[in-house]
Scaffold this motif. Structure first.
Motif, PDB file in Angstrom:
ATOM      1  N   LEU A 210       0.842  -1.187   0.000  1.00 50.30           N
ATOM      2  CA  LEU A 210       0.000   0.000   0.000  1.00 50.30           C
ATOM      3  C   LEU A 210       0.881   1.241   0.000  1.00 50.30           C
ATOM      4  O   LEU A 210       1.785   1.369   0.837  1.00 50.30           O
ATOM      5  N   THR A 211       0.631   2.159  -0.951  1.00 54.58           N
ATOM      6  CA  THR A 211       1.496   3.334  -1.030  1.00 54.58           C
ATOM      7  C   THR A 211       0.730   4.521  -1.569  1.00 54.58           C
ATOM      8  O   THR A 211      -0.385   4.411  -2.092  1.00 54.58           O
ATOM      9  N   ASP A 212       1.370   5.680  -1.465  1.00 54.79           N
ATOM     10  CA  ASP A 212       0.830   6.908  -2.016  1.00 54.79           C
ATOM     11  C   ASP A 212       1.046   6.915  -3.535  1.00 54.79           C
ATOM     12  O   ASP A 212       2.111   6.510  -4.015  1.00 54.79           O
ATOM     13  N   PRO A 213       0.076   7.369  -4.323  1.00 62.70           N
ATOM     14  CA  PRO A 213       0.263   7.367  -5.784  1.00 62.70           C
ATOM     15  C   PRO A 213       1.486   8.147  -6.241  1.00 62.70           C
ATOM     16  O   PRO A 213       2.133   7.764  -7.232  1.00 62.70           O
ATOM     17  N   ALA A 214       1.830   9.235  -5.552  1.00 62.35           N
ATOM     18  CA  ALA A 214       2.993  10.017  -5.953  1.00 62.35           C
ATOM     19  C   ALA A 214       4.285   9.222  -5.772  1.00 62.35           C
ATOM     20  O   ALA A 214       5.215   9.334  -6.590  1.00 62.35           O
ATOM     21  N   ALA A 215       4.364   8.422  -4.713  1.00 66.59           N
ATOM     22  CA  ALA A 215       5.556   7.593  -4.498  1.00 66.59           C
ATOM     23  C   ALA A 215       5.675   6.541  -5.588  1.00 66.59           C
ATOM     24  O   ALA A 215       6.780   6.237  -6.064  1.00 66.59           O
ATOM     25  N   TRP A 216       4.552   5.988  -6.004  1.00 64.74           N
ATOM     26  CA  TRP A 216       4.584   4.998  -7.078  1.00 64.74           C
ATOM     27  C   TRP A 216       5.004   5.643  -8.392  1.00 64.74           C
ATOM     28  O   TRP A 216       5.807   5.089  -9.138  1.00 64.74           O
TER      29      TRP A 216
ATOM     30  N   ARG B 112      -1.986  15.037 -18.221  1.00 60.41           N
ATOM     31  CA  ARG B 112      -2.218  14.531 -16.858  1.00 60.41           C
ATOM     32  C   ARG B 112      -1.905  13.051 -16.710  1.00 60.41           C
ATOM     33  O   ARG B 112      -1.643  12.572 -15.612  1.00 60.41           O
ATOM     34  N   ASN B 113      -1.922  12.317 -17.828  1.00 63.06           N
ATOM     35  CA  ASN B 113      -1.630  10.889 -17.722  1.00 63.06           C
ATOM     36  C   ASN B 113      -0.231  10.641 -17.174  1.00 63.06           C
ATOM     37  O   ASN B 113      -0.008   9.700 -16.415  1.00 63.06           O
ATOM     38  N   ASP B 114       0.711  11.490 -17.570  1.00 59.48           N
ATOM     39  CA  ASP B 114       2.089  11.294 -17.124  1.00 59.48           C
ATOM     40  C   ASP B 114       2.263  11.593 -15.639  1.00 59.48           C
ATOM     41  O   ASP B 114       3.285  11.263 -15.060  1.00 59.48           O
ATOM     42  N   ARG B 115       1.274  12.157 -15.010  1.00 62.74           N
ATOM     43  CA  ARG B 115       1.352  12.385 -13.564  1.00 62.74           C
ATOM     44  C   ARG B 115       1.090  11.113 -12.770  1.00 62.74           C
ATOM     45  O   ARG B 115       1.407  11.054 -11.581  1.00 62.74           O
ATOM     46  N   VAL B 116       0.495  10.110 -13.420  1.00 62.62           N
ATOM     47  CA  VAL B 116       0.164   8.885 -12.683  1.00 62.62           C
ATOM     48  C   VAL B 116       0.846   7.646 -13.252  1.00 62.62           C
ATOM     49  O   VAL B 116       1.031   6.657 -12.536  1.00 62.62           O
ATOM     50  N   VAL B 117       1.199   7.654 -14.546  1.00 61.87           N
ATOM     51  CA  VAL B 117       1.947   6.554 -15.151  1.00 61.87           C
ATOM     52  C   VAL B 117       3.054   7.160 -16.019  1.00 61.87           C
ATOM     53  O   VAL B 117       3.041   8.350 -16.312  1.00 61.87           O
ATOM     54  N   ALA B 118       4.006   6.326 -16.421  1.00 64.47           N
ATOM     55  CA  ALA B 118       5.110   6.799 -17.257  1.00 64.47           C
ATOM     56  C   ALA B 118       4.671   6.787 -18.719  1.00 64.47           C
ATOM     57  O   ALA B 118       4.400   5.725 -19.285  1.00 64.47           O
TER      58      ALA B 118
ATOM     59  N   THR C 177      -9.072   6.708 -12.480  1.00 60.59           N
ATOM     60  CA  THR C 177      -9.338   7.071 -11.090  1.00 60.59           C
ATOM     61  C   THR C 177      -8.219   7.929 -10.523  1.00 60.59           C
ATOM     62  O   THR C 177      -8.464   8.946  -9.861  1.00 60.59           O
ATOM     63  N   ARG C 178      -6.974   7.540 -10.767  1.00 60.50           N
ATOM     64  CA  ARG C 178      -5.836   8.226 -10.162  1.00 60.50           C
ATOM     65  C   ARG C 178      -5.619   9.632 -10.712  1.00 60.50           C
ATOM     66  O   ARG C 178      -5.112  10.504 -10.010  1.00 60.50           O
ATOM     67  N   ARG C 179      -6.007   9.881 -11.957  1.00 59.45           N
ATOM     68  CA  ARG C 179      -5.795  11.213 -12.521  1.00 59.45           C
ATOM     69  C   ARG C 179      -6.985  12.148 -12.295  1.00 59.45           C
ATOM     70  O   ARG C 179      -6.925  13.340 -12.592  1.00 59.45           O
ATOM     71  N   ALA C 180      -8.099  11.613 -11.794  1.00 57.77           N
ATOM     72  CA  ALA C 180      -9.329  12.394 -11.673  1.00 57.77           C
ATOM     73  C   ALA C 180      -9.179  13.522 -10.654  1.00 57.77           C
ATOM     74  O   ALA C 180      -8.518  13.374  -9.629  1.00 57.77           O
ATOM     75  N   ALA C 181      -9.836  14.631 -10.937  1.00 52.96           N
ATOM     76  CA  ALA C 181      -9.872  15.730  -9.977  1.00 52.96           C
ATOM     77  C   ALA C 181     -10.746  15.376  -8.783  1.00 52.96           C
ATOM     78  O   ALA C 181     -10.508  15.832  -7.659  1.00 52.96           O
ATOM     79  N   GLU C 182     -11.775  14.549  -9.015  1.00 46.05           N
ATOM     80  CA  GLU C 182     -12.683  14.117  -7.951  1.00 46.05           C
ATOM     81  C   GLU C 182     -13.144  12.706  -8.255  1.00 46.05           C
ATOM     82  O   GLU C 182     -13.353  12.353  -9.420  1.00 46.05           O
ATOM     83  N   VAL C 183     -13.315  11.902  -7.225  1.00 47.51           N
ATOM     84  CA  VAL C 183     -13.810  10.539  -7.359  1.00 47.51           C
ATOM     85  C   VAL C 183     -14.966  10.345  -6.380  1.00 47.51           C
ATOM     86  O   VAL C 183     -14.855  10.694  -5.204  1.00 47.51           O
ATOM     87  N   ARG C 184     -16.069   9.810  -6.870  1.00 48.29           N
ATOM     88  CA  ARG C 184     -17.234   9.553  -6.020  1.00 48.29           C
ATOM     89  C   ARG C 184     -17.596   8.077  -6.104  1.00 48.29           C
ATOM     90  O   ARG C 184     -17.504   7.467  -7.173  1.00 48.29           O
TER      91      ARG C 184
END
Length: 376
Positions: A9-15, A269-275, A131-138
């Motif tokens: 379990l980790t923070d998305p930014a660390a991943w 924004r995709n590059d903020r969560v994956v390479a 989900t990870r790039r979304a500004a809001e998730v409900r």
């Protein structure tokens, strides 16, 4: 839960930072000499201790067979159930050992694919990125709604993303409720579970548009023969994207300039969560063909393949795809996945290049009570 895998379990930014270095090295590695892992059934224990109340984390799904460091089991901490033991990885966690990255949103049950489940890994990547790039998730029945008010014309960023079975009435009611609250000019949902066909077809009977996408997969090897495209700054591909959107969007689109600007502007924004790597072929200095590789651990997605109509038939697509497969192998990926329209010719082009159909997903949409003319 999935047998045979471990999770971290980790923070998305660390991943995301680990994707650039090839390994995750949390503070525990320097301080204690190991990376804390869990079985899927145990992960709620460290989650409650270390991240109480957080629902923006990710679960890294780890294939133990791919780890290069030893895994040793050790007792938990006071307060854990009697006799519980946790796996500790004595060494960094290589990104190539992570077969999926899944949002952790308790109490929802995460869907954790097996290492040999190409369809599960593909769905995990696409649903997770949204989900990870979304500004809001409900939370909604069957999954989540992702929202980004900065890009209201991007249906991909303002939709329901459903990974658990629900009926057609629930889909329609959930989308309508979120759309009314968020001010969406459209209704859209992704149905990513086995057996969603009946739900998609029932929705078409109520005026929805349903698009079946085949999920295709192949190993990164063997490489395709021939020349290779070059990696480019994403901004160099914008002109190609713009020409494509202006050609393909309905001519009745009154605000075409704003729509195109949003569809291009969202992509960084995709590059903020994956390479993300954009690959392109030029003719006379102009980008005429391009595609994108998104790497998320051991799984890579090939996206956004596009060639100017006047430049087709010259092997540019093979050059772009070949470069993407090379890069996936270099990054430690064993699986490359993509989605293709089930009714269109590209699926056969990909099949001739080693991609096999492993399943389907459905995209359903509607706008102002009428079927839609385009998918965004």
């Amino acid at each position: 839960m999935t047998d045979g895998v471990l999770v971290h379990l980790t923070d998305p930014a660390a991943w995301r930072a680990a994707l650039d270095t090839g390994a995750l090295r949390p503070p525990s590695l320097a301080g204690e000499g190991f990376v804390h892992l869990s079985t899927p059934e145990q992960v709620h224990l460290p989650a409650g201790r270390l991240f109480p109340g957080r629902r923006d984390l990710v679960l890294l799904v780890v294939d133990p067979a791919r780890l290069t460091g030893p895994v040793r089991w050790a007792p938990g901490v006071p307060g854990d159930p009697p006799g519980v033991r946790f796996p500790h990885l004595h060494g960094p966690l290589q990104t190539s050992a992570v077969v999926a990255v899944v949002p952790y949103r308790p109490p929802a049950e995460p869907v954790l694919p097996r290492p040999d489940d190409a369809l599960g890994r593909a769905r995990a990547l696409w649903l997770s990125v949204r989900t990870r790039r979304a500004a809001e998730v409900r939370d909604v029945p069957g999954g989540v709604a992702v929202l980004d008010p900065r890009f209201p014309h991007s249906w991909d960023d303002n939709r329901l993303v459903l990974s658990h079975p629900v009926d057609a009435g629930t889909v329609a009611a959930s989308v309508a409720a979120v759309a009314a609250d968020a001010g969406w000019p459209h209704l859209a949902a992704t149905l990513a579970w086995s057996g969603a066909d009946d739900v998609a077809r029932e929705l078409t009977g109520h005026g929805w548009r349903a698009e079946e996408l085949v999920v295709m997969a192949r190993p990164a090897t063997p490489p395709l023969p021939g020349r290779r495209a070059e990696a480019v700054d994403q901004r160099e591909v914008h002109d190609l994207w713009e020409r494509s959107w202006r050609r393909d969007l309905p001519t009745s689109e009154a605000d075409l300039d704003e729509v195109v600007a949003q569809l291009i502007g969202r992509e960084h924004r995709n590059d903020r969560v994956v390479a993300v790597t954009d690959l392109a072929v030029r003719e006379e200095g102009r980008v005429v063909s391009a595609g994108q590789l998104r790497v998320d651990g051991a799984t890579a997605a090939f996206e956004s393949m596009n060639t100017d109509p006047a430049a087709r038939g010259r092997g540019h697509g093979d050059a772009v795809l070949g470069a993407a497969l090379d890069l996936a192998l270099e990054r430690g990926c064993d699986l490359v996945v993509l989605e293709a329209d089930a009714t269109d010719w590209p699926r056969h082009w990909y099949a001739r290049r080693g991609f096999a159909v492993v399943g389907t997903t459905w995209e359903v949409s509607a706008q102002a009570g009428a079927t839609t003319e385009s998918s965004r």
